[in-house]
Design a protein around this motif. Structure first.
Motif, short mmCIF file in Angstrom:
data_model
loop_
_atom_site.label_atom_id
_atom_site.label_comp_id
_atom_site.label_asym_id
_atom_site.label_seq_id
_atom_site.Cartn_x
_atom_site.Cartn_y
_atom_site.Cartn_z
N GLU A 1 73.87 -88.26 -64.47
CA GLU A 1 74.25 -87.17 -63.57
C GLU A 1 75.76 -87.01 -63.66
O GLU A 1 76.51 -87.97 -63.48
N ALA A 2 76.19 -85.81 -64.01
CA ALA A 2 77.62 -85.57 -64.20
C ALA A 2 77.87 -84.08 -64.11
O ALA A 2 76.95 -83.26 -64.20
N ASP A 3 79.13 -83.71 -63.96
CA ASP A 3 79.46 -82.29 -64.01
C ASP A 3 79.62 -81.88 -65.48
O ASP A 3 79.72 -82.73 -66.37
N PRO A 4 79.63 -80.58 -65.77
CA PRO A 4 79.69 -80.14 -67.17
C PRO A 4 80.91 -80.63 -67.93
O PRO A 4 80.83 -80.91 -69.13
N ALA A 5 82.05 -80.75 -67.25
CA ALA A 5 83.25 -81.21 -67.94
C ALA A 5 83.08 -82.64 -68.43
O ALA A 5 83.46 -82.98 -69.56
N VAL A 6 82.48 -83.50 -67.62
CA VAL A 6 82.23 -84.88 -68.04
C VAL A 6 81.20 -84.91 -69.16
O VAL A 6 81.34 -85.69 -70.13
N ALA A 7 80.19 -84.07 -69.07
CA ALA A 7 79.19 -84.02 -70.13
C ALA A 7 79.83 -83.65 -71.46
O ALA A 7 79.48 -84.21 -72.51
#
Length: 852
Positions: free
Chosen positions: A99-105
């Motif tokens: 589970e992460a935000d798009p920037a971390v992905a």
């Protein structure tokens, strides 16, 4: 990265838009991304929020790791990145869910040990019992006739019933209280294994219910899984293919709605841990690539000795290249569907006809109560809003013909005008089902075209009444033995041969939860797949040491060809990329004394001859001679969404054409196929290669398919209406689809306040990658986003995807500034070489103005 879904939006149907708006029936880049679109980032994020520095909402991603890497290595390499590890799928797929935000992905994908970061997908839930999708006619009658079609009943007479073999059903759960399924759950029961991964309220397409609430009870409240389990192994009023098999129930759907790839991966893992010998997946997402995690995880199970069977998909009316994952997995047995001569339906007696007619309730309207009767029928016509009424139906049962408008419109109009019951008859051959109709307290049933015409004649005499008695009747069907209209076409986007084989799949009469009436007729490749899973169980009881590949070989080699059901001048057999090698024959598979490999061959693209090699291996106890023969199958050409059918007579040669094999011996045959210069480019063609034993015995079959012409020449961005820019009008809160309008002259778009701008893109074919960038026309500055890989094609002729500027900004909050910009979309064609500029297509938008 496979996260372009973060700015891919789904929109509404063209027909629902106001006349002044130029809109399209637009869908997300991946049709299974409904859950992603429902999350706050996509449903309610705003550029204003991002400009004010609010955090990007998190979502679930599937992180595929390089060979040798594991979750601990990822944790060490990603130190400092803000993500939560949800599940490690090491046994079934080399990756994890996070589970992460798009920037971390995006940052995770840049790590050397990460192969891909995939958006978690939505697998659309099956129709609830009693609300069949409106699939065209051609339904298999009852389970007894279906198992006779595959000769599973003859295997039962030999004492081969699947005893001791474990079959996992990954679905909506199983009603283990059903007497035909053993009546209990746990050790010593027929349904001995399983768990619920999601809970009753789970729906990955609904942000309020998208988080699973697992428990240990796999009870079924949707009905689909119980129906599938009955086909695999019911033993009571109906008899399944493997009536003594042990069943594992792995529930991945709530009572309604969709599930996710993450949940399916968990179920595959549990099936492996529980020692399932066979796993059935009557689910999938269409237009998919073999590399998607669910397909690769299913392949991994086969490496562990589990035979995996999956539906090919129900998008046959969307044309070629419409197969589903996980069915398109390399080692998965993908199953197509055929129709049989009759369908069992609920019966109503009509004294005026002196016989019963079969009927089916439509939508969510309650079934008529047994022992009740309609008022006399009155012919009402087509009953669309603008149609003239053919009669006064107040206090009568309205007889209506299907077509031109929705069942909902017809039903509501008839009720408004006083009808006490509504009977709709088909405007084409056979029975039908329907959805999207709410119960208004008046019965609504559908009957066949022939029964409808007979009722119309009787209604003219004023004495046609339907008496509902609770019995059933077999209704003749027009396409017995032919491919089901809904059965999806291959090949896979990488041209791999799919489907592998076929089985009965329309209108199967099988078990449903006791609360829903115990038995029902349902249709789809969801019903054909468990026939093959059950057949695999029979083979494994007879020969427990068979490996998954050997099970597929036995079933595919011994299959019976599906005949072409339309113009006989176009061919004798259904397209190989629609039927695989044909309908399974369990007894022939049990008795086979040789193997012909591979069972399905992709001969690639081009215009010249293609040569491939088959290997024939004898398992007989005596010398056997074989002759090699070829029969062409019908080809498809032209628009892949609405293909034409053409006859082909390729020139095929064998070297050698005759083989003599001693016990245990193998020999190879070089097969050369010359499609012919007159075959239109863009045609998918194929045929059947048979090894016919002299003196009798099981004929062995392999099949092939190929593409005539340059596969890379298929246009991707060539739709007459797309790509184009549009302004976002709004979003349907239930479907999460968006509407767009054309831009006004001189219109500007505020980065802080909107309106939101979108690029509307139609993908004419599956693409290997997509890249999106914005360029400032004054400064030349270019802002690029991470690429998305392995994208499905747009399903229908008017479908497209919406790439929202709002979501681009959400991913790169400070990347854009006020000024004039253009947006560019580049796509790499399927099987294209990204280093070759000719393998890319691109579109650059007209300039548009962004303001602060």
């Amino acid at each position: 990265m496979p996260g372009l879904s973060a700015f891919a939006r789904r929109t509404s149907d063209r027909r629902a838009a106001p006349p002044e708006r130029r809109t399209g029936r637009l869908r997300p880049l991946r049709p299974w991304l409904a859950a992603a679109l429902a999350l706050p980032l996509f449903a309610s994020s705003s550029t204003a929020a991002q400009a004010n520095g609010e955090d990007e909402p998190t979502r679930v991603w599937l992180v595929e790791l390089a060979a040798g890497a594991d979750a601990s290595a990822l944790d060490a390499a990603a130190s400092g990145l803000d993500y939560t590890l949800r599940h490690d799928f090491e046994r079934v797929w080399n990756g994890v869910s996070v589970e992460a935000d798009p920037a971390v992905a995006r940052r995770l994908e840049r790590l050397d040990l990460v192969e891909e970061v995939w958006s978690d997908v939505v697998f659309t839930g099956p129709a609830r019992v009693g609300t069949d999708p409106e699939l065209e006619a051609g339904r298999v009658p009852e389970l007894a006739q279906a198992i006779a079609t595959t000769r599973a009943d003859e295997a039962h007479e030999r004492g081969i019933t699947g005893e001791g073999v474990r079959v996992g059903v990954i679905d909506t759960g199983v009603d283990y209280t059903h007497p035909d399924l053993g009546g209990c759950f746990g050790t010593g029961c027929r349904v001995a294994y399983g768990t619920d991964f999601v809970g009753d309220d789970f729906d990955s397409d609904d942000p309020e219910h998208a988080e699973p609430r697992p428990d240990d009870d796999p009870a079924d409240c949707g009905g689909h899984g119980t129906h599938v389990a009955g086909i695999v192994g019911a033993n009571g009023q109906v008899t399944g293919v493997a009536p003594d098999a042990v069943i594992g129930a792995y529930r991945v759907f709530g009572c309604e709605g969709s599930t996710s790839a993450e949940v399916i991966l968990q179920a595959l893992e549990a099936a492996l841990d529980d020692g399932m010998d066979v796993v059935n997946l009557s689910l999938g997402q269409s237009f998919q690539w073999p590399g998607y995690p669910t397909a690769k995880a299913a392949d991994r199970l086969t490496e562990e000795g589990v035979t995996v069977v999956a539906s090919m998909g129900n998008d046959g009316e969307a044309g070629v290249f419409s197969g589903s994952a996980p069915g398109v997995g390399e080692d998965v047995i993908a199953v197509a569907s055929t129709d049989n001569p009759a369908q069992r339906m609920d019966a109503a007696f009509v004294a005026a006809l002196d016989r019963s007619v079969g009927y089916k309730s439509i939508g969510d309207v309650a079934d008529p109560e047994p022992g009740t009767a309609t008022d006399p029928l009155a012919w009402f016509g087509r009953a669309c809003a603008d149609d003239a009424a053919e009669a006064d139906i107040a206090g009568k049962a309205a007889l209506i013909v299907r077509g031109e408008c929705t069942f909902k419109e017809k039903y509501e109009r008839a009720v408004d005008e006083g009808a006490t019951a509504v009977v709709v008859y088909n405007d084409r051959s056979g029975p039908f089902g329907g959805a999207g109709v709410d119960d208004l307290g008046v019965p609504l049933v559908g009957v066949t075209d022939t029964d409808g015409e007979a009722l119309r004649e009787a209604a003219a005499d004023g004495d046609a009444v339907l008496e509902f008695g609770g019995d059933t009747v077999l209704v003749d069907l027009p396409r017995g033995g032919y491919a089901s209209s809904f059965s999806a076409y291959g090949p896979a986007p990488d041209l791999a041969f799919k489907p592998d084989l076929a089985a009965p799949g329309g209108g199967i009469w099988s078990t449903v939860p006791v609360a829903d009436g115990s038995y029902e007729s349902l249709s789809g490749t969801s019903m054909s797949s468990p026939h093959v899973a059950g057949a695999a169980a029979l083979l494994l009881q007879a020969e427990p040491r068979l490996e998954p590949g050997e099970v597929r070989t036995r079933l595919a080699n011994s299959a019976t060809p599906v005949v072409w059901g339309d113009d006989p001048e176009l061919g004798e057999y259904e397209a190989a990329h629609r039927q695989g090698t044909g309908v399974i024959d369990v007894v022939a598979a049990l008795d086979a004394e040789a193997r012909l490999l591979p069972t399905g061959v992709n001969v690639g693209d081009g215009t010249g001859a293609r040569t491939f090699t088959l290997t024939l291996t004898s398992d007989a106890y005596s010398v056997q001679d074989y002759d090699l023969e070829h029969r062409a199958t019908t080809a498809t050409t032209g628009d892949e969404r609405a293909p034409d059918f053409v006859a082909t007579e390729p020139e095929v040669t064998f070297e050698p054409s005759h083989l003599r094999l001693y016990p245990g011996q193998s020999a190879t045959v070089d097969v050369t196929v010359e499609p012919g210069a007159d075959l239109p480019e863009g045609t998918v063609f194929g045929g059947r290669i048979t090894a016919v034993p002299e003196g009798g015995g099981t004929t062995l079959t392999a099949a092939y398919s190929g593409y005539q012409g340059d596969y890379l020449a298929i246009p991707v961005l060539a739709h007459p209406d797309y790509p184009r820019l549009g302004a976002v009008v709004g979003q349907d809160p239930e479907t999460h689809q968006f509407e767009y309008r054309d831009l006004d002259e001189g219109e500007t778009f505020s980065l802080a306040e909107g309106p939101d701008l979108a690029a509307l893109v139609y993908l004419g074919h599956q693409v290997a990658a997509m890249e999106v960038s914005l360029a400032n026309t004054a400064t030349g500055e270019v802002v690029r986003w991470e690429r998305e890989t392995f994208l499905p094609r747009s399903p229908g002729p008017d479908d497209a995807v919406g790439i929202h500027l709002e979501d681009l900004v959400a991913q790169r909050p400070n990347a854009l500034e006020a000024g004039e910009w253009t947006l560019e979309v580049r796509v790499l064609k399927a099987l294209g070489d990204e280093a070759d500029p000719d393998h890319w297509e691109q579109w650059t938008s007209p300039a548009f103005t962004l303001t602060d």
